[in-house]
Design a protein around this motif. Sequence first.
Motif, PDB file in Angstrom:
ATOM      1  N   THR A  92       0.855  -1.186   0.000  1.00 49.32           N
ATOM      2  CA  THR A  92       0.000   0.000   0.000  1.00 49.32           C
ATOM      3  C   THR A  92       0.884   1.228   0.000  1.00 49.32           C
ATOM      4  O   THR A  92       1.766   1.365   0.854  1.00 49.32           O
ATOM      5  CB  THR A  92      -0.920   0.016   1.242  1.00 49.32           C
ATOM      6  OG1 THR A  92      -1.703  -1.177   1.245  1.00 49.32           O
ATOM      7  CG2 THR A  92      -1.849   1.218   1.205  1.00 49.32           C
ATOM      8  N   ALA A  93       0.668   2.106  -0.969  1.00 49.07           N
ATOM      9  CA  ALA A  93       1.433   3.352  -1.037  1.00 49.07           C
ATOM     10  C   ALA A  93       1.083   4.221   0.167  1.00 49.07           C
ATOM     11  O   ALA A  93      -0.005   4.109   0.736  1.00 49.07           O
ATOM     12  CB  ALA A  93       1.125   4.095  -2.332  1.00 49.07           C
ATOM     13  N   SER A  94       2.003   5.067   0.547  1.00 46.84           N
ATOM     14  CA  SER A  94       1.779   5.964   1.685  1.00 46.84           C
ATOM     15  C   SER A  94       0.684   6.974   1.349  1.00 46.84           C
ATOM     16  O   SER A  94       0.264   7.084   0.189  1.00 46.84           O
ATOM     17  CB  SER A  94       3.080   6.700   2.015  1.00 46.84           C
ATOM     18  OG  SER A  94       3.327   7.692   1.032  1.00 46.84           O
ATOM     19  N   PRO A  95       0.232   7.727   2.340  1.00 52.25           N
ATOM     20  CA  PRO A  95      -0.781   8.763   2.065  1.00 52.25           C
ATOM     21  C   PRO A  95      -0.307   9.827   1.069  1.00 52.25           C
ATOM     22  O   PRO A  95      -1.111  10.579   0.537  1.00 52.25           O
ATOM     23  CB  PRO A  95      -1.038   9.387   3.441  1.00 52.25           C
ATOM     24  CG  PRO A  95      -0.703   8.307   4.415  1.00 52.25           C
ATOM     25  CD  PRO A  95       0.442   7.567   3.791  1.00 52.25           C
ATOM     26  N   THR A  96       1.006   9.876   0.799  1.00 52.74           N
ATOM     27  CA  THR A  96       1.524  10.827  -0.189  1.00 52.74           C
ATOM     28  C   THR A  96       1.834  10.166  -1.526  1.00 52.74           C
ATOM     29  O   THR A  96       2.351  10.804  -2.431  1.00 52.74           O
ATOM     30  CB  THR A  96       2.801  11.504   0.338  1.00 52.74           C
ATOM     31  OG1 THR A  96       3.798  10.490   0.558  1.00 52.74           O
ATOM     32  CG2 THR A  96       2.536  12.265   1.616  1.00 52.74           C
ATOM     33  N   GLY A  97       1.563   8.857  -1.654  1.00 51.41           N
ATOM     34  CA  GLY A  97       1.821   8.142  -2.903  1.00 51.41           C
ATOM     35  C   GLY A  97       3.219   7.573  -3.009  1.00 51.41           C
ATOM     36  O   GLY A  97       3.615   7.093  -4.063  1.00 51.41           O
ATOM     37  N   ALA A  98       3.993   7.601  -1.925  1.00 54.59           N
ATOM     38  CA  ALA A  98       5.353   7.055  -1.926  1.00 54.59           C
ATOM     39  C   ALA A  98       5.316   5.570  -1.550  1.00 54.59           C
ATOM     40  O   ALA A  98       4.346   5.078  -0.975  1.00 54.59           O
ATOM     41  CB  ALA A  98       6.232   7.820  -0.939  1.00 54.59           C
ATOM     42  N   LEU A  99       6.396   4.862  -1.866  1.00 55.64           N
ATOM     43  CA  LEU A  99       6.491   3.440  -1.552  1.00 55.64           C
ATOM     44  C   LEU A  99       7.957   3.046  -1.464  1.00 55.64           C
ATOM     45  O   LEU A  99       8.766   3.508  -2.269  1.00 55.64           O
ATOM     46  CB  LEU A  99       5.801   2.605  -2.641  1.00 55.64           C
ATOM     47  CG  LEU A  99       5.825   1.090  -2.489  1.00 55.64           C
ATOM     48  CD1 LEU A  99       4.977   0.650  -1.300  1.00 55.64           C
ATOM     49  CD2 LEU A  99       5.317   0.425  -3.756  1.00 55.64           C
ATOM     50  N   VAL A 100       8.297   2.202  -0.487  1.00 56.32           N
ATOM     51  CA  VAL A 100       9.642   1.639  -0.378  1.00 56.32           C
ATOM     52  C   VAL A 100       9.500   0.126  -0.352  1.00 56.32           C
ATOM     53  O   VAL A 100       8.723  -0.425   0.433  1.00 56.32           O
ATOM     54  CB  VAL A 100      10.374   2.126   0.899  1.00 56.32           C
ATOM     55  CG1 VAL A 100      11.729   1.444   1.019  1.00 56.32           C
ATOM     56  CG2 VAL A 100      10.531   3.632   0.888  1.00 56.32           C
ATOM     57  N   VAL A 101      10.244  -0.556  -1.233  1.00 56.02           N
ATOM     58  CA  VAL A 101      10.205  -2.003  -1.327  1.00 56.02           C
ATOM     59  C   VAL A 101      11.588  -2.546  -0.995  1.00 56.02           C
ATOM     60  O   VAL A 101      12.588  -2.099  -1.560  1.00 56.02           O
ATOM     61  CB  VAL A 101       9.789  -2.463  -2.745  1.00 56.02           C
ATOM     62  CG1 VAL A 101       9.790  -3.974  -2.848  1.00 56.02           C
ATOM     63  CG2 VAL A 101       8.436  -1.901  -3.120  1.00 56.02           C
ATOM     64  N   LYS A 102      11.643  -3.516  -0.083  1.00 59.43           N
ATOM     65  CA  LYS A 102      12.900  -4.158   0.315  1.00 59.43           C
ATOM     66  C   LYS A 102      13.000  -5.489  -0.442  1.00 59.43           C
ATOM     67  O   LYS A 102      12.093  -6.319  -0.377  1.00 59.43           O
ATOM     68  CB  LYS A 102      12.902  -4.405   1.820  1.00 59.43           C
ATOM     69  CG  LYS A 102      14.108  -5.150   2.325  1.00 59.43           C
ATOM     70  CD  LYS A 102      13.980  -5.403   3.828  1.00 59.43           C
ATOM     71  CE  LYS A 102      15.086  -6.282   4.334  1.00 59.43           C
ATOM     72  NZ  LYS A 102      14.918  -6.582   5.767  1.00 59.43           N
ATOM     73  N   VAL A 103      14.109  -5.684  -1.179  1.00 61.58           N
ATOM     74  CA  VAL A 103      14.336  -6.906  -1.944  1.00 61.58           C
ATOM     75  C   VAL A 103      15.595  -7.579  -1.405  1.00 61.58           C
ATOM     76  O   VAL A 103      16.662  -6.968  -1.392  1.00 61.58           O
ATOM     77  CB  VAL A 103      14.521  -6.605  -3.451  1.00 61.58           C
ATOM     78  CG1 VAL A 103      14.768  -7.887  -4.228  1.00 61.58           C
ATOM     79  CG2 VAL A 103      13.323  -5.859  -4.002  1.00 61.58           C
ATOM     80  N   THR A 104      15.466  -8.836  -0.947  1.00 59.87           N
ATOM     81  CA  THR A 104      16.605  -9.593  -0.442  1.00 59.87           C
ATOM     82  C   THR A 104      16.956 -10.660  -1.470  1.00 59.87           C
ATOM     83  O   THR A 104      16.106 -11.478  -1.844  1.00 59.87           O
ATOM     84  CB  THR A 104      16.277 -10.249   0.909  1.00 59.87           C
ATOM     85  OG1 THR A 104      15.851  -9.227   1.813  1.00 59.87           O
ATOM     86  CG2 THR A 104      17.494 -10.966   1.466  1.00 59.87           C
TER      87      THR A 104
END
Length: 185
Positions: free
Chosen positions: A85-97
């Motif tokens: 779910t994107a943040s309330p500002t439309g940002a997103l952080v995805v962690k890839v291992t």
Amino acid sequence: MKKLIAAAVLAGAAFIAIPTAANAAGYAPDSSVSVSGNYVAGGTAFVSFTDGAFQNGETVNVQVTGAGAVTLGALPTTTVSKAYTASPTGALVVKVTFPAGASGTYNLTATGATSGVVGLASFTVAPGDTAVTVGSNGNSGTPGQLAFTGGTISTLGLWAAGGAIVLGGGLLVVRKSVRRQHDAA
């Protein structure tokens, strides 16, 4: 003969229309995607999409494909899909291992479920004995590159080819009509 001409005209129209539909998809600008972390076997990378990359609070479907299993959140597999779910500002952080034996190219695709916006990131993973740390924006010196998703034929070339097909079909119809008139006379 009419069926053959109709099929050729429909095939030509479909051939011309497909690139237009593909170009309609929205892509997150490369300036809104940044990648950081260690691109090594067993390493972790972070893909960040800035404010406004997606709609506020939008569900974003993330898929990672590559040469070996990756862990997206807690799911290891060769192709991983997970909804964020994107943040309330439309940002997103995805962690890839990356897996312990990883090497080769991995691709991340984030697609907004409501907006249809597509964000792309690519990782070239070095073998475990090589240390590669990537800064805030890029993949080993290629900052913010988007994957090539188009063809090598221009839209103008496709329209010209479609016009040639239609013109050829028209010439066949005229030739058949003239032949019928000549045979009837």
